[in-house]
Enzyme design. Sequence first.
Site, PDB file in Angstrom:
ATOM      1  N   GLY A 257       0.806  -1.219   0.000  1.00  0.00           N
ATOM      2  CA  GLY A 257       0.000   0.000   0.000  1.00  0.00           C
ATOM      3  C   GLY A 257       0.837   1.267   0.000  1.00  0.00           C
TER       4      GLY A 257
ATOM      5  N   ARG B 214      -2.767 -11.530  -6.463  1.00  0.00           N
ATOM      6  CA  ARG B 214      -4.231 -11.386  -6.383  1.00  0.00           C
ATOM      7  C   ARG B 214      -4.718 -10.639  -7.612  1.00  0.00           C
ATOM      8  NH1 ARG B 214      -3.443  -5.961  -5.673  1.00  0.00           N
ATOM      9  NH2 ARG B 214      -1.860  -5.441  -4.138  1.00  0.00           N
TER      10      ARG B 214
HETATM   11  P1  ADP Z   1       3.924  -1.318  -2.191  1.00  0.00           P
HETATM   12  O1  ADP Z   1       3.867  -2.795  -2.069  1.00  0.00           O
HETATM   13  O2  ADP Z   1       3.886  -0.619  -0.877  1.00  0.00           O
HETATM   14  O3  ADP Z   1       2.958  -0.764  -3.190  1.00  0.00           O
HETATM   15  P2  ADP Z   1       6.091  -1.221  -4.167  1.00  0.00           P
HETATM   16  O4  ADP Z   1       7.369  -1.912  -3.989  1.00  0.00           O
HETATM   17  O5  ADP Z   1       5.106  -1.822  -5.127  1.00  0.00           O
HETATM   18  O6  ADP Z   1       5.397  -0.984  -2.747  1.00  0.00           O
HETATM   19  O7  ADP Z   1       6.363   0.276  -4.629  1.00  0.00           O
HETATM   20  C1  ADP Z   1       5.303   1.217  -4.755  1.00  0.00           C
HETATM   21  C2  ADP Z   1       5.789   2.455  -5.511  1.00  0.00           C
HETATM   22  O8  ADP Z   1       6.911   3.046  -4.819  1.00  0.00           O
HETATM   23  C3  ADP Z   1       6.331   2.162  -6.902  1.00  0.00           C
HETATM   24  O9  ADP Z   1       5.311   2.092  -7.878  1.00  0.00           O
HETATM   25  C4  ADP Z   1       7.234   3.356  -7.104  1.00  0.00           C
HETATM   26  O10 ADP Z   1       6.471   4.509  -7.402  1.00  0.00           O
HETATM   27  C5  ADP Z   1       7.846   3.561  -5.729  1.00  0.00           C
HETATM   28  N1  ADP Z   1       9.130   2.810  -5.621  1.00  0.00           N
HETATM   29  C6  ADP Z   1       9.314   1.553  -5.170  1.00  0.00           C
HETATM   30  N2  ADP Z   1      10.616   1.173  -5.250  1.00  0.00           N
HETATM   31  C7  ADP Z   1      11.285   2.216  -5.767  1.00  0.00           C
HETATM   32  C8  ADP Z   1      12.655   2.466  -6.118  1.00  0.00           C
HETATM   33  N3  ADP Z   1      13.612   1.561  -5.919  1.00  0.00           N
HETATM   34  N4  ADP Z   1      12.981   3.688  -6.638  1.00  0.00           N
HETATM   35  C9  ADP Z   1      12.026   4.642  -6.836  1.00  0.00           C
HETATM   36  N5  ADP Z   1      10.722   4.476  -6.532  1.00  0.00           N
HETATM   37  C10 ADP Z   1      10.336   3.287  -6.010  1.00  0.00           C
END
Ligand code: ADP
Length: 447
Positions: A164, A291
């Site tokens: 999230g 999911r």
């Molecule tokens: P969550 O499971 O909380 O959604 P994610 O790993 O999917 O977390 O990351 C969510 C968002 O955070 C990504 O779509 C991106 O916008 C940002 N993000 C995640 N990792 C990175 C990274 N290494 N560098 C820059 N932005 C990141």
Amino acid sequence: MFEKILIANRGEIALRILRAAKELGIATVAVHSTADADAMHVKLADESVCVGPPAARDSYLNIPALLAACEITGAEALHPGYGFLSENARFAEILAEHHIVFVGPKPEHIRIMGDKIEAKRTATRLGIPCVPGSPGAITDDIEAVAIAKELGYPVLIKAAAGGGGRGMKVAYGPDDLSSALETARMEAKSAFGDESVYLEKFLEKPRHIEIQILGDGRGNAIHLGERDCSLQRRHQKVWEEGPSPALNAPQRLEIGEICAAAMRELRYSGVGTVEFLYEDGKFYFIEMNTRIQVEHPVTEMITGVDLVNEQIKIAAGSELTLTQDEVVFNGHAIECRINAEHPATFRPSPGTINYYHPPGGLGVRVDSAVYAGYTIPPTYDSLVGKLIVHGRSRNEALMRLRRALDEFIIDGIDTTIPLFQTLVRNADIQNGLYDIHWLEKFLIDGG
Ligand code: ADP
């Protein structure tokens, strides 16, 4: 096929699942909290069971109450939707112990992908390119300084159990690394009950591009192309579209096939999304969701494949009904997540909808569970509905979106419709020129 399915969710996704079940001729059981007795999914289901008081932990997350609801109604399968218990491996196991089919992947796959460190290890093993980062959890701050130096600043501290968009902290140099680590651990502990954190290189201008996959658990798996979810606020998706304005067909097929091959090797079952950041022509895996996702209609609109229908058939033991060659991409789709929030301050705006008029016409789809006279309870997330448009080209989709947004009336509460009306008229958006930081900057600059 199942005769009866229980839908362990609420809101638009409960209705979405109900629609798929009805088309398959499966009887539906809705569950609801006391706050949701008037909800549309409850009205439309064949049967409904109240599973507890408003707080999600006492109702939608209440495993004994959900099991009892399956038992008293005779439901053979349970669809968890998204959020709530959808990525809880233990819940999937408990259902199996009670001979109830969990509509989702095998518990071991939910568990691996639920731990982002383990997920990255698995992705690497399966040949999926990952964001450079620490090899595992950071337990020693001195070691963290060395890893961060090697990665190069800025670095991102992420919670292994994160989700999230919560529990992420950026460190711009060695001086703020240890305090950022400490805050990230504290936040991870309080939000997820697990303080493990890891380091990743912070990418400065990536796009978020994710691949939809579908597997039958017998070693068959295909991909259904990508969705571009770069328009985000606080790491939460706001606008999703497919195909991505940044990819061409060979790139799509290459990354899609890498993901499909990985899923074949895992013998993955059901729908899943492999999420990447994409920068300078390269893909970097960040996580996998096991999911159905909020933005799944984007893929449905450009492929014509009903993902929830496929999910249910696979859970019932069916093999994949289509091959990779049969997946044909057609036109362009855009989804706007319409929230009950002030369009500028994003303050939640629960309350009663006194007039509701959804848009219609060719290429317009609204997935929503609200209706005139419905009162949005303050207890849950603020998603009121999703507006999805499809066009033969991206320009046609944009034109249709502009028209549909202007037609949409939700009176009585604040919604984010005006934000989308501004975005659809913005030159950068129209040209597809945006990365994951674009929306935050746009909002700070006053839009
Ligand atoms: P969550 O499971 O909380 O959604 P994610 O790993 O999917 O977390 O990351 C969510 C968002 O955070 C990504 O779509 C991106 O916008 C940002 N993000 C995640 N990792 C990175 C990274 N290494 N560098 C820059 N932005 C990141």
